[in-house]
Design an enzyme around this catalytic site. Sequence first.
Site, PDB file in Angstrom:
ATOM      1  N   LYS A  13       0.828  -1.221   0.000  1.00  0.00           N
ATOM      2  CA  LYS A  13       0.000   0.000   0.000  1.00  0.00           C
ATOM      3  C   LYS A  13       0.860   1.268   0.000  1.00  0.00           C
ATOM      4  O   LYS A  13       0.514   2.246  -0.646  1.00  0.00           O
ATOM      5  CB  LYS A  13      -0.925   0.034   1.227  1.00  0.00           C
ATOM      6  CG  LYS A  13      -1.810  -1.188   1.370  1.00  0.00           C
ATOM      7  CD  LYS A  13      -2.724  -1.082   2.578  1.00  0.00           C
ATOM      8  CE  LYS A  13      -2.017  -0.928   3.906  1.00  0.00           C
ATOM      9  NZ  LYS A  13      -1.257  -2.128   4.351  1.00  0.00           N
ATOM     10  N   ARG A  88      -8.321   1.238  10.173  1.00  0.00           N
ATOM     11  CA  ARG A  88      -7.944  -0.142  10.455  1.00  0.00           C
ATOM     12  C   ARG A  88      -8.977  -0.847  11.323  1.00  0.00           C
ATOM     13  O   ARG A  88      -8.806  -2.032  11.620  1.00  0.00           O
ATOM     14  CB  ARG A  88      -6.613  -0.152  11.210  1.00  0.00           C
ATOM     15  CG  ARG A  88      -5.400  -0.524  10.370  1.00  0.00           C
ATOM     16  CD  ARG A  88      -4.194  -0.386  11.283  1.00  0.00           C
ATOM     17  NE  ARG A  88      -3.060  -1.152  10.905  1.00  0.00           N
ATOM     18  CZ  ARG A  88      -2.090  -0.720  10.086  1.00  0.00           C
ATOM     19  NH1 ARG A  88      -2.186   0.431   9.496  1.00  0.00           N
ATOM     20  NH2 ARG A  88      -1.042  -1.469   9.856  1.00  0.00           N
ATOM     21  N   ARG A 127      11.941  -6.752   3.930  1.00  0.00           N
ATOM     22  CA  ARG A 127      11.950  -5.326   4.252  1.00  0.00           C
ATOM     23  C   ARG A 127      12.633  -5.062   5.600  1.00  0.00           C
ATOM     24  O   ARG A 127      13.277  -4.036   5.786  1.00  0.00           O
ATOM     25  CB  ARG A 127      10.486  -4.858   4.314  1.00  0.00           C
ATOM     26  CG  ARG A 127      10.292  -3.397   4.481  1.00  0.00           C
ATOM     27  CD  ARG A 127       8.833  -3.032   4.342  1.00  0.00           C
ATOM     28  NE  ARG A 127       8.074  -3.431   5.509  1.00  0.00           N
ATOM     29  CZ  ARG A 127       6.762  -3.257   5.643  1.00  0.00           C
ATOM     30  NH1 ARG A 127       6.073  -2.724   4.664  1.00  0.00           N
ATOM     31  NH2 ARG A 127       6.135  -3.631   6.728  1.00  0.00           N
ATOM     32  N   ARG A 133      12.883  -1.777  10.665  1.00  0.00           N
ATOM     33  CA  ARG A 133      11.724  -1.401  11.489  1.00  0.00           C
ATOM     34  C   ARG A 133      11.626  -2.293  12.702  1.00  0.00           C
ATOM     35  O   ARG A 133      11.745  -3.512  12.593  1.00  0.00           O
ATOM     36  CB  ARG A 133      10.445  -1.537  10.641  1.00  0.00           C
ATOM     37  CG  ARG A 133       9.995  -0.227  10.061  1.00  0.00           C
ATOM     38  CD  ARG A 133       8.818  -0.399   9.155  1.00  0.00           C
ATOM     39  NE  ARG A 133       7.661  -1.003   9.804  1.00  0.00           N
ATOM     40  CZ  ARG A 133       6.470  -1.033   9.253  1.00  0.00           C
ATOM     41  NH1 ARG A 133       6.267  -0.496   8.060  1.00  0.00           N
ATOM     42  NH2 ARG A 133       5.470  -1.603   9.874  1.00  0.00           N
ATOM     43  N   ARG A 144       0.779  -8.819  13.642  1.00  0.00           N
ATOM     44  CA  ARG A 144       0.142  -7.823  12.765  1.00  0.00           C
ATOM     45  C   ARG A 144      -0.802  -8.480  11.771  1.00  0.00           C
ATOM     46  O   ARG A 144      -1.857  -7.934  11.454  1.00  0.00           O
ATOM     47  CB  ARG A 144       1.219  -7.001  12.034  1.00  0.00           C
ATOM     48  CG  ARG A 144       1.702  -5.833  12.900  1.00  0.00           C
ATOM     49  CD  ARG A 144       3.121  -5.427  12.606  1.00  0.00           C
ATOM     50  NE  ARG A 144       3.331  -4.982  11.254  1.00  0.00           N
ATOM     51  CZ  ARG A 144       4.492  -5.126  10.594  1.00  0.00           C
ATOM     52  NH1 ARG A 144       5.519  -5.725  11.146  1.00  0.00           N
ATOM     53  NH2 ARG A 144       4.607  -4.664   9.381  1.00  0.00           N
TER      54      ARG A 144
HETATM   55  P1  ADP Z   1       2.027  -2.316   8.328  1.00  0.00           P
HETATM   56  O1  ADP Z   1       0.869  -2.099   7.402  1.00  0.00           O
HETATM   57  O2  ADP Z   1       3.194  -2.975   7.677  1.00  0.00           O
HETATM   58  O3  ADP Z   1       1.671  -2.949   9.629  1.00  0.00           O
HETATM   59  P2  ADP Z   1       2.022   0.503   9.099  1.00  0.00           P
HETATM   60  O4  ADP Z   1       3.151   1.436   8.900  1.00  0.00           O
HETATM   61  O5  ADP Z   1       0.760   0.789   8.371  1.00  0.00           O
HETATM   62  O6  ADP Z   1       2.633  -0.896   8.682  1.00  0.00           O
HETATM   63  O7  ADP Z   1       1.675   0.365  10.655  1.00  0.00           O
HETATM   64  C1  ADP Z   1       2.650   0.076  11.621  1.00  0.00           C
HETATM   65  C2  ADP Z   1       2.025   0.049  13.012  1.00  0.00           C
HETATM   66  O8  ADP Z   1       1.509   1.363  13.322  1.00  0.00           O
HETATM   67  C3  ADP Z   1       0.826  -0.881  13.190  1.00  0.00           C
HETATM   68  O9  ADP Z   1       1.215  -2.192  13.491  1.00  0.00           O
HETATM   69  C4  ADP Z   1       0.085  -0.193  14.356  1.00  0.00           C
HETATM   70  O10 ADP Z   1       0.707  -0.467  15.588  1.00  0.00           O
HETATM   71  C5  ADP Z   1       0.288   1.273  14.055  1.00  0.00           C
HETATM   72  N1  ADP Z   1      -0.812   1.853  13.235  1.00  0.00           N
HETATM   73  C6  ADP Z   1      -0.704   2.358  11.974  1.00  0.00           C
HETATM   74  N2  ADP Z   1      -1.892   2.804  11.533  1.00  0.00           N
HETATM   75  C7  ADP Z   1      -2.790   2.563  12.525  1.00  0.00           C
HETATM   76  C8  ADP Z   1      -4.186   2.759  12.681  1.00  0.00           C
HETATM   77  N3  ADP Z   1      -4.937   3.309  11.697  1.00  0.00           N
HETATM   78  N4  ADP Z   1      -4.767   2.373  13.842  1.00  0.00           N
HETATM   79  C9  ADP Z   1      -4.043   1.825  14.835  1.00  0.00           C
HETATM   80  N5  ADP Z   1      -2.730   1.597  14.758  1.00  0.00           N
HETATM   81  C10 ADP Z   1      -2.088   1.945  13.625  1.00  0.00           C
END
Ligand code: ADP
Length: 187
Positions: A13, A88, A127, A133, A144
């Site tokens: 994404k 989410r 990654r 990360r 996740r």
């Molecule tokens: P990925 O999709 O690889 O998990 P992201 O960068 O989108 O990576 O998210 C990393 C972390 O940030 C998530 O595991 C969560 O802890 C937090 N996070 C990101 N976006 C949200 C959201 N909309 N609601 C709650 N937590 C979020």
Amino acid sequence: MNIILLGAPGAGKGTQGDILAKRVGLPKIATGDLLRAAVKAGTLLGQQAQSYMDRGLLVPDEIILGLIEEKLGSKDARHGAIMDGFPRTIAQAEAVDGFLSSRGDQIDSVVAFEIQDETLIRRMIGRAGEEGRSDDTSDAIRKRLQVYREQTAPLLQFYEERGVMARIDATGSVDEVAASVAKAIPS
Ligand code: ADP
């Protein structure tokens, strides 16, 4: 125009969001990037978010909603935005609906990235080496994916029922997936 990119972690994404943002001329709002920036800057919000992120859990809605409303309300996003990693949960989706409708706006399109778990895990492990990360450990990755299935996947039906969703195959190359996104969201 407000667009949501929906899909499991590792589905691509972020990469596609950057390409789409450039093509349609809208800002990309990635909640994960915003949170990582807050962690790096050592803000209170970052400190609150970090322990959830490192465990692969969702950051509480009140933290996320403050962040997203600030971004959606900014001048940059006055013509809309591309949301990556948000919403989410159903609660987040309902909250953003409320926020947008209060200014006569709406979610116009949702692009759902479809991909198998094995491919996701392979991509995330690859990654981890490149980006370092702290949530790309195998435990956090597994968590996740589980959190995605339990809390985020119900959004597929939520948006399907509204008739705003396009499903795309997210397994191909960056160019192939970009072409599918372009079919779903023409300029
Ligand atoms: P990925 O999709 O690889 O998990 P992201 O960068 O989108 O990576 O998210 C990393 C972390 O940030 C998530 O595991 C969560 O802890 C937090 N996070 C990101 N976006 C949200 C959201 N909309 N609601 C709650 N937590 C979020």
